[in-house]
Motif scaffolding. Structure first.
Motif, PDB file in Angstrom:
ATOM      1  N   LEU A 225      18.674 -24.974  15.493  1.00 25.38           N
ATOM      2  CA  LEU A 225      19.860 -25.292  14.699  1.00 25.38           C
ATOM      3  C   LEU A 225      20.295 -24.083  13.872  1.00 25.38           C
ATOM      4  N   LEU A 226      19.336 -23.294  13.409  1.00 25.14           N
ATOM      5  CA  LEU A 226      19.671 -22.096  12.640  1.00 25.14           C
ATOM      6  C   LEU A 226      20.318 -21.034  13.531  1.00 25.14           C
ATOM      7  N   VAL A 227      19.693 -20.688  14.646  1.00 23.60           N
ATOM      8  CA  VAL A 227      20.257 -19.609  15.474  1.00 23.60           C
ATOM      9  C   VAL A 227      21.572 -20.015  16.132  1.00 23.60           C
ATOM     10  N   SER A 228      21.814 -21.312  16.284  1.00 24.41           N
ATOM     11  CA  SER A 228      23.088 -21.761  16.857  1.00 24.41           C
ATOM     12  C   SER A 228      24.198 -21.824  15.805  1.00 24.41           C
ATOM     13  N   GLY A 229      23.835 -21.620  14.531  1.00 26.63           N
ATOM     14  CA  GLY A 229      24.826 -21.635  13.461  1.00 26.63           C
ATOM     15  C   GLY A 229      25.132 -23.007  12.910  1.00 26.63           C
ATOM     16  N   GLN A 230      24.398 -24.032  13.345  1.00 22.30           N
ATOM     17  CA  GLN A 230      24.653 -25.386  12.845  1.00 22.30           C
ATOM     18  C   GLN A 230      24.050 -25.602  11.462  1.00 22.30           C
ATOM     19  N   LYS A 231      23.167 -24.716  11.056  1.00 21.11           N
ATOM     20  CA  LYS A 231      22.680 -24.690   9.671  1.00 21.11           C
ATOM     21  C   LYS A 231      22.597 -23.235   9.265  1.00 21.11           C
ATOM     22  N   LYS A 232      22.772 -22.960   7.979  1.00 22.29           N
ATOM     23  CA  LYS A 232      22.701 -21.575   7.523  1.00 22.29           C
ATOM     24  C   LYS A 232      21.633 -21.352   6.466  1.00 22.29           C
ATOM     25  N   TYR A 233      20.931 -22.397   6.081  1.00 18.56           N
ATOM     26  CA  TYR A 233      19.864 -22.283   5.094  1.00 18.56           C
ATOM     27  C   TYR A 233      18.550 -22.769   5.690  1.00 18.56           C
ATOM     28  N   GLU A 234      17.485 -22.064   5.389  1.00 21.62           N
ATOM     29  CA  GLU A 234      16.131 -22.507   5.719  1.00 21.62           C
ATOM     30  C   GLU A 234      15.419 -22.656   4.388  1.00 21.62           C
ATOM     31  N   THR A 235      14.903 -23.849   4.120  1.00 22.46           N
ATOM     32  CA  THR A 235      14.302 -24.104   2.811  1.00 22.46           C
ATOM     33  C   THR A 235      12.804 -23.811   2.848  1.00 22.46           C
TER      34      THR A 235
ATOM     35  N   GLY B 259      17.841  -8.575   5.024  1.00 18.07           N
ATOM     36  CA  GLY B 259      18.085  -7.774   6.205  1.00 18.07           C
ATOM     37  C   GLY B 259      17.864  -8.558   7.476  1.00 18.07           C
ATOM     38  N   PRO B 260      17.790  -7.858   8.608  1.00 20.45           N
ATOM     39  CA  PRO B 260      17.628  -8.533   9.898  1.00 20.45           C
ATOM     40  C   PRO B 260      16.279  -9.218   9.993  1.00 20.45           C
ATOM     41  N   ILE B 261      16.290 -10.346  10.671  1.00 22.06           N
ATOM     42  CA  ILE B 261      15.064 -11.128  10.807  1.00 22.06           C
ATOM     43  C   ILE B 261      15.072 -11.849  12.158  1.00 22.06           C
ATOM     44  N   ALA B 262      13.950 -11.791  12.841  1.00 21.20           N
ATOM     45  CA  ALA B 262      13.805 -12.519  14.109  1.00 21.20           C
ATOM     46  C   ALA B 262      13.447 -13.965  13.774  1.00 21.20           C
TER      47      ALA B 262
ATOM     48  N   LEU C 274      19.249 -12.122   6.860  1.00 17.80           N
ATOM     49  CA  LEU C 274      18.897 -12.833   5.632  1.00 17.80           C
ATOM     50  C   LEU C 274      19.642 -12.156   4.488  1.00 17.80           C
ATOM     51  N   VAL C 275      20.555 -12.886   3.853  1.00 18.29           N
ATOM     52  CA  VAL C 275      21.434 -12.281   2.848  1.00 18.29           C
ATOM     53  C   VAL C 275      21.131 -12.703   1.414  1.00 18.29           C
ATOM     54  N   ARG C 276      20.491 -13.859   1.217  1.00 14.49           N
ATOM     55  CA  ARG C 276      20.238 -14.371  -0.121  1.00 14.49           C
ATOM     56  C   ARG C 276      19.056 -15.317  -0.113  1.00 14.49           C
ATOM     57  N   CYS C 277      18.435 -15.432  -1.274  1.00 14.25           N
ATOM     58  CA  CYS C 277      17.384 -16.419  -1.473  1.00 14.25           C
ATOM     59  C   CYS C 277      17.771 -17.189  -2.734  1.00 14.25           C
ATOM     60  N   ASN C 278      18.289 -18.409  -2.546  1.00 11.36           N
ATOM     61  CA  ASN C 278      18.853 -19.204  -3.635  1.00 11.36           C
ATOM     62  C   ASN C 278      17.832 -20.180  -4.206  1.00 11.36           C
ATOM     63  N   LEU C 279      17.694 -20.192  -5.521  1.00  9.95           N
ATOM     64  CA  LEU C 279      16.908 -21.235  -6.168  1.00  9.95           C
ATOM     65  C   LEU C 279      17.699 -22.531  -6.038  1.00  9.95           C
ATOM     66  N   ILE C 280      17.034 -23.593  -5.602  1.00 12.56           N
ATOM     67  CA  ILE C 280      17.735 -24.866  -5.411  1.00 12.56           C
ATOM     68  C   ILE C 280      17.857 -25.582  -6.759  1.00 12.56           C
TER      69      ILE C 280
ATOM     70  N   GLY D 213      13.921 -26.761  -7.361  1.00 14.83           N
ATOM     71  CA  GLY D 213      12.853 -25.795  -7.573  1.00 14.83           C
ATOM     72  C   GLY D 213      12.406 -25.064  -6.317  1.00 14.83           C
ATOM     73  N   ARG D 214      12.802 -25.562  -5.135  1.00 20.72           N
ATOM     74  CA  ARG D 214      12.499 -24.853  -3.887  1.00 20.72           C
ATOM     75  C   ARG D 214      13.535 -23.743  -3.699  1.00 20.72           C
ATOM     76  N   TYR D 215      13.476 -23.062  -2.567  1.00 22.50           N
ATOM     77  CA  TYR D 215      14.389 -21.957  -2.294  1.00 22.50           C
ATOM     78  C   TYR D 215      15.108 -22.167  -0.968  1.00 22.50           C
ATOM     79  N   ALA D 216      16.381 -21.832  -0.951  1.00 21.64           N
ATOM     80  CA  ALA D 216      17.189 -21.911   0.259  1.00 21.64           C
ATOM     81  C   ALA D 216      17.496 -20.484   0.699  1.00 21.64           C
ATOM     82  N   TRP D 217      16.853 -20.079   1.783  1.00 26.88           N
ATOM     83  CA  TRP D 217      17.105 -18.753   2.334  1.00 26.88           C
ATOM     84  C   TRP D 217      18.417 -18.820   3.089  1.00 26.88           C
ATOM     85  N   GLU D 218      19.338 -17.960   2.750  1.00 23.61           N
ATOM     86  CA  GLU D 218      20.683 -17.999   3.325  1.00 23.61           C
ATOM     87  C   GLU D 218      20.839 -16.948   4.424  1.00 23.61           C
TER      88      GLU D 218
END
Length: 146
Positions: free
Chosen positions: A13-23, A32-35, A88-94, A115-120
């Motif tokens: 779902l992430l690589v297809s663009g259907q989600k943009k955050y990984e918690t 930067g770039p991430i596999a 990976l452009v941001r790490c957001n505090l939820i 309190g978790r983090y959403a990696w954008e």
């Protein structure tokens, strides 16, 4: 290249663009770039865990299955392989303010507990053919030449 292992179906779902955050429960300073590596864990086991933990595994399975090309394709998702890359452009505090800006679909596809983090991620790209690889916990280094 830095890599992140994610259970299916969230990796696809992430690589297809259907989600943009990984918690995650932890933040990272890396940008930067991430596999994106799909964990070896079978999708069926993940759904069984959702049933055991929250009692809503079947609802989740129906929801996830509807996001893919045809019913049942969720069971065909690759595991144990790098399936794409992203930036990976941001790490957001939820926080409550952060969650208020998310779509219902995004909220359904992650653990957005306070309190978790959403990696954008941006610029998600799915590989044409998955590349078998052994994953690891945390951020790890993937040698694309192997």
């Amino acid at each position: 290249m830095k890599a992140l292992t994610i259970w299916q179906p969230w990796a696809s779902l992430l690589v297809s663009g259907q989600k943009k955050y990984e918690t995650r429960s932890w933040a990272t300073a890396y940008r930067g770039p991430i596999a994106i590596h799909a964990a070896m864990r079978p999708v069926r086991r993940t759904i069984d865990a959702l049933v055991a933990d929250r009692g809503d595994g079947w609802t989740a399975l129906d929801y996830f299955d509807a996001l893919f090309m045809h019913p049942g394709s969720i069971n065909e998702l690759p595991t144990g392989a790098v399936i794409g890359k992203a930036l990976l452009v941001r790490c957001n505090l939820i926080t409550e303010d952060f969650m208020a800006r998310l779509t219902q679909q995004e909220l359904a596809l992650g653990d957005f507990s306070l309190g978790r983090y959403a990696w954008e991620f941006e610029q998600m790209t799915q590989l044409i053919a998955p590349i078998p690889a052994r994953g690891a916990q945390g951020l790890w280094y993937w040698d694309a030449g192997v």
